[in-house]
Design a protein around this motif. Structure first.
Motif, PDB file in Angstrom:
ATOM      1  N   GLY A 156      -6.567  12.614   3.773  1.00  0.00           N
ATOM      2  CA  GLY A 156      -5.460  11.644   3.015  1.00  0.00           C
ATOM      3  C   GLY A 156      -6.087  10.699   2.126  1.00  0.00           C
ATOM      4  O   GLY A 156      -7.304  10.549   1.891  1.00  0.00           O
ATOM      5  N   ARG A 157      -5.325   9.748   1.597  1.00  0.00           N
ATOM      6  CA  ARG A 157      -5.765   8.612   0.595  1.00  0.00           C
ATOM      7  C   ARG A 157      -4.895   7.542   0.760  1.00  0.00           C
ATOM      8  O   ARG A 157      -3.643   7.766   1.017  1.00  0.00           O
ATOM      9  CB  ARG A 157      -5.561   9.316  -0.714  1.00  0.00           C
ATOM     10  N   ILE A 158      -5.277   6.323   0.664  1.00  0.00           N
ATOM     11  CA  ILE A 158      -4.862   5.044   0.706  1.00  0.00           C
ATOM     12  C   ILE A 158      -5.054   4.301  -0.651  1.00  0.00           C
ATOM     13  O   ILE A 158      -6.080   4.286  -0.998  1.00  0.00           O
ATOM     14  CB  ILE A 158      -5.242   4.403   1.839  1.00  0.00           C
ATOM     15  N   TRP A 159      -3.822   3.818  -1.270  1.00  0.00           N
ATOM     16  CA  TRP A 159      -4.119   3.254  -2.636  1.00  0.00           C
ATOM     17  C   TRP A 159      -3.148   1.875  -2.494  1.00  0.00           C
ATOM     18  O   TRP A 159      -2.189   1.697  -1.889  1.00  0.00           O
ATOM     19  CB  TRP A 159      -3.982   3.940  -3.739  1.00  0.00           C
ATOM     20  N   LYS A 160      -3.639   0.913  -3.401  1.00  0.00           N
ATOM     21  CA  LYS A 160      -2.914  -0.424  -3.212  1.00  0.00           C
ATOM     22  C   LYS A 160      -2.111  -0.351  -4.473  1.00  0.00           C
ATOM     23  O   LYS A 160      -2.567  -0.164  -5.549  1.00  0.00           O
ATOM     24  CB  LYS A 160      -3.945  -1.404  -3.259  1.00  0.00           C
ATOM     25  N   GLU A 161      -0.771  -0.797  -4.320  1.00  0.00           N
ATOM     26  CA  GLU A 161       0.053  -1.068  -5.524  1.00  0.00           C
ATOM     27  C   GLU A 161      -0.155  -2.034  -6.152  1.00  0.00           C
ATOM     28  O   GLU A 161      -0.561  -3.292  -5.636  1.00  0.00           O
ATOM     29  CB  GLU A 161       1.664  -0.974  -4.969  1.00  0.00           C
ATOM     30  N   GLY A 213      -3.366  22.065   5.185  1.00  0.00           N
ATOM     31  CA  GLY A 213      -3.256  23.176   4.596  1.00  0.00           C
ATOM     32  C   GLY A 213      -4.219  24.348   4.826  1.00  0.00           C
ATOM     33  O   GLY A 213      -5.313  23.973   5.424  1.00  0.00           O
ATOM     34  N   GLY A 214      -3.888  25.389   4.184  1.00  0.00           N
ATOM     35  CA  GLY A 214      -4.936  26.676   4.321  1.00  0.00           C
ATOM     36  C   GLY A 214      -4.438  27.702   3.831  1.00  0.00           C
ATOM     37  O   GLY A 214      -3.090  27.934   3.647  1.00  0.00           O
ATOM     38  N   PHE A 215      -5.384  28.706   3.457  1.00  0.00           N
ATOM     39  CA  PHE A 215      -4.830  29.940   3.035  1.00  0.00           C
ATOM     40  C   PHE A 215      -4.036  29.799   1.793  1.00  0.00           C
ATOM     41  O   PHE A 215      -3.070  30.658   1.507  1.00  0.00           O
ATOM     42  CB  PHE A 215      -4.111  30.845   4.215  1.00  0.00           C
ATOM     43  N   GLY A 216      -4.210  29.220   0.969  1.00  0.00           N
ATOM     44  CA  GLY A 216      -3.586  28.938  -0.318  1.00  0.00           C
ATOM     45  C   GLY A 216      -2.012  28.330  -0.142  1.00  0.00           C
ATOM     46  O   GLY A 216      -1.461  28.200  -1.229  1.00  0.00           O
ATOM     47  N   ARG A 217      -2.093  27.589   0.800  1.00  0.00           N
ATOM     48  CA  ARG A 217      -0.786  26.843   1.049  1.00  0.00           C
ATOM     49  C   ARG A 217      -1.166  25.331   1.532  1.00  0.00           C
ATOM     50  O   ARG A 217      -2.111  24.968   2.270  1.00  0.00           O
ATOM     51  CB  ARG A 217       0.171  27.421   2.060  1.00  0.00           C
ATOM     52  N   LYS A 218      -0.300  24.394   1.147  1.00  0.00           N
ATOM     53  CA  LYS A 218      -0.508  22.977   1.829  1.00  0.00           C
ATOM     54  C   LYS A 218       0.868  22.468   1.755  1.00  0.00           C
ATOM     55  O   LYS A 218       1.927  22.771   1.100  1.00  0.00           O
ATOM     56  CB  LYS A 218      -1.312  22.176   0.834  1.00  0.00           C
ATOM     57  N   LEU A 219       0.831  21.457   2.800  1.00  0.00           N
ATOM     58  CA  LEU A 219       1.966  20.419   2.878  1.00  0.00           C
ATOM     59  C   LEU A 219       1.519  19.195   2.551  1.00  0.00           C
ATOM     60  O   LEU A 219       0.389  18.858   2.998  1.00  0.00           O
ATOM     61  CB  LEU A 219       2.401  20.330   4.394  1.00  0.00           C
ATOM     62  N   THR A 220       2.182  18.322   1.696  1.00  0.00           N
ATOM     63  CA  THR A 220       1.758  16.875   1.504  1.00  0.00           C
ATOM     64  C   THR A 220       3.055  15.946   1.856  1.00  0.00           C
ATOM     65  O   THR A 220       4.106  16.139   1.418  1.00  0.00           O
ATOM     66  CB  THR A 220       1.352  16.945  -0.088  1.00  0.00           C
ATOM     67  N   TRP A 221       2.636  14.702   2.495  1.00  0.00           N
ATOM     68  CA  TRP A 221       3.446  13.805   2.527  1.00  0.00           C
ATOM     69  C   TRP A 221       2.963  12.329   1.787  1.00  0.00           C
ATOM     70  O   TRP A 221       1.755  12.000   1.634  1.00  0.00           O
ATOM     71  CB  TRP A 221       3.464  13.572   3.973  1.00  0.00           C
ATOM     72  N   GLN A 222       3.898  11.829   1.157  1.00  0.00           N
ATOM     73  CA  GLN A 222       3.515  10.432   0.596  1.00  0.00           C
ATOM     74  C   GLN A 222       4.463   9.530   0.927  1.00  0.00           C
ATOM     75  O   GLN A 222       5.440   9.648   0.951  1.00  0.00           O
ATOM     76  CB  GLN A 222       3.398  10.521  -1.230  1.00  0.00           C
ATOM     77  N   GLY A 223       3.864   8.253   1.114  1.00  0.00           N
ATOM     78  CA  GLY A 223       4.564   7.231   1.574  1.00  0.00           C
ATOM     79  C   GLY A 223       4.167   5.849   1.973  1.00  0.00           C
ATOM     80  O   GLY A 223       2.858   5.520   1.480  1.00  0.00           O
ATOM     81  N   PHE A 267       1.007  -1.002   0.116  1.00  0.00           N
ATOM     82  CA  PHE A 267       0.126  -0.105   0.033  1.00  0.00           C
ATOM     83  C   PHE A 267       0.732   1.267  -0.210  1.00  0.00           C
ATOM     84  O   PHE A 267       1.893   1.150   0.237  1.00  0.00           O
ATOM     85  CB  PHE A 267      -0.886  -0.157   1.215  1.00  0.00           C
ATOM     86  N   ASN A 268       0.331   2.414  -0.471  1.00  0.00           N
ATOM     87  CA  ASN A 268       0.865   3.693  -0.530  1.00  0.00           C
ATOM     88  C   ASN A 268      -0.192   4.790   0.274  1.00  0.00           C
ATOM     89  O   ASN A 268      -1.303   4.188   0.152  1.00  0.00           O
ATOM     90  CB  ASN A 268       1.084   4.304  -1.768  1.00  0.00           C
ATOM     91  N   TYR A 269       0.163   5.546   0.682  1.00  0.00           N
ATOM     92  CA  TYR A 269      -0.883   6.716   1.172  1.00  0.00           C
ATOM     93  C   TYR A 269      -0.214   8.186   1.207  1.00  0.00           C
ATOM     94  O   TYR A 269       0.882   8.383   0.924  1.00  0.00           O
ATOM     95  CB  TYR A 269      -1.254   6.581   2.637  1.00  0.00           C
ATOM     96  N   SER A 270      -0.948   9.105   1.184  1.00  0.00           N
ATOM     97  CA  SER A 270      -0.696  10.419   1.367  1.00  0.00           C
ATOM     98  C   SER A 270      -1.442  11.118   2.202  1.00  0.00           C
ATOM     99  O   SER A 270      -2.561  10.739   2.646  1.00  0.00           O
ATOM    100  CB  SER A 270      -0.869  10.996  -0.221  1.00  0.00           C
TER     101      SER A 270
END
Length: 111
Positions: free
Chosen positions: A102-107, A49-59, A42-45
């Motif tokens: 977030g989001r979870i997906w299967k490889e 964020g807010g006010f036109g900005r965001k942080l994203t992590w994927q792993g 599996f993978n996830y992200s």
């Protein structure tokens, strides 16, 4: 902690505050309720964020067999500096109202 059912499996979302050196931060990460070799399917992200900005992590989610402290200490997740967390929450510095999506997906197997 929050538990999610996805693909017939369970995942646990962790969110906690800690200090990175002298800097107060928050971390969000996902753990898989199973063995490490299964977690790697599996993978996830995660995103905040807010006010036109965001942080994203994927792993790749870590197995529940790995302690949350081990995952936190190696910083294997979305790290949000406290000042930025309050900015995303409206900037008043008094109330933390973050929305982590977030989001979870299967490889897909290559065999």
């Amino acid at each position: 902690m929050q538990v999610f059912d996805c693909f017939g499996r369970q995942f646990v979302l962790h969110f906690e505050a800690f200090s990175l050196g002298m800097t107060p931060v928050y971390i969000a990460f996902l753990r898989f309720m199973g063995e490490d070799n299964e977690a790697k399917m599996f993978n996830y992200s995660l995103e905040v964020g807010g006010f036109g900005r965001k942080l994203t992590w994927q792993g790749v989610p870590r197995s529940i067999r790995d302690s949350h402290r081990k995952i936190r200490d190696c910083q294997d997740g979305l790290i949000i500096p406290r000042t930025l967390a309050f900015f995303f929450s409206g900037g008043n510095g008094e109330e933390l109202t973050l929305k982590v999506i977030g989001r979870i997906w299967k490889e897909h197997s290559t065999s």
